[in-house]
Design a protein around this motif. Structure first.
Motif: not given
Length: 161
Positions: A26-29, A2-4, A61-69
């Motif tokens: 989406s962006l990768d690390r 998954q993308p970062f 939006m998700a960062v490092d696989g974690s959805p941003v609430s």
């Protein structure tokens, strides 16, 4: 894999003015993204959403696989994992470069004075400011001020800058 960072269909409206109209990427690390456009085109709004300073009208939006609430309590915790460099640098004018970098480590992240000072010295040296530790912002060039602000943002090892 998954993308970062994954942004999907972000929308933001202010009254009847829709500023973001379904932005997705989406962006990768390690990848970087440049956002360009006219004044009023939503660039700062997009960055404020990614930085957790503003909630979108819709989208995910998700960062490092974690959805941003986008509720305030979740956003506070999310913001604590980020590093920010504002356009004006946001340095405290009555403090030295070393103090400007070390202060958030002590006050926000619970580092001891020695740990905070050591980390600040390390980053300022890496950014070519080892001779400017004791200088206040008024004694620094614009580029030096920006590098102090970058050092401060990097000090806590943010997952996203």
């Amino acid at each position: 894999m998954q993308p970062f960072i994954r942004v999907h269909q972000l929308r933001q409206s202010f009254g009847t003015q829709e500023v973001l109209k379904g932005v997705s990427f989406s962006l990768d690390r390690g990848q970087t993204l440049s956002v360009i456009g006219p004044s009023g085109g939503g660039k700062s709004t997009l960055l404020r959403i990614i930085g957790g300073l503003e909630a979108p009208t819709s989208g995910t939006m998700a960062v490092d696989g974690s959805p941003v609430s986008f509720n305030e309590a979740s956003l506070r915790a999310y913001r604590a994992t980020l590093g920010f460099v504002f356009q004006d640098g946001g340095l405290f004018h009555h403090m030295t470069a070393l103090e400007n970098v070390a202060l958030p480590l002590r006050m926000v992240h619970g580092a001891s004075s020695d740990e905070a000072d050591d980390r600040a010295r390390e980053l300022l040296a890496r950014l070519g400011l080892e001779d400017s530790l004791a200088k206040r912002p008024a004694q620094l060039s614009g580029g030096q001020k920006q590098r102090v602000a970058i050092a401060r943002a990097l000090a806590a090892r943010p997952r996203l800058l």
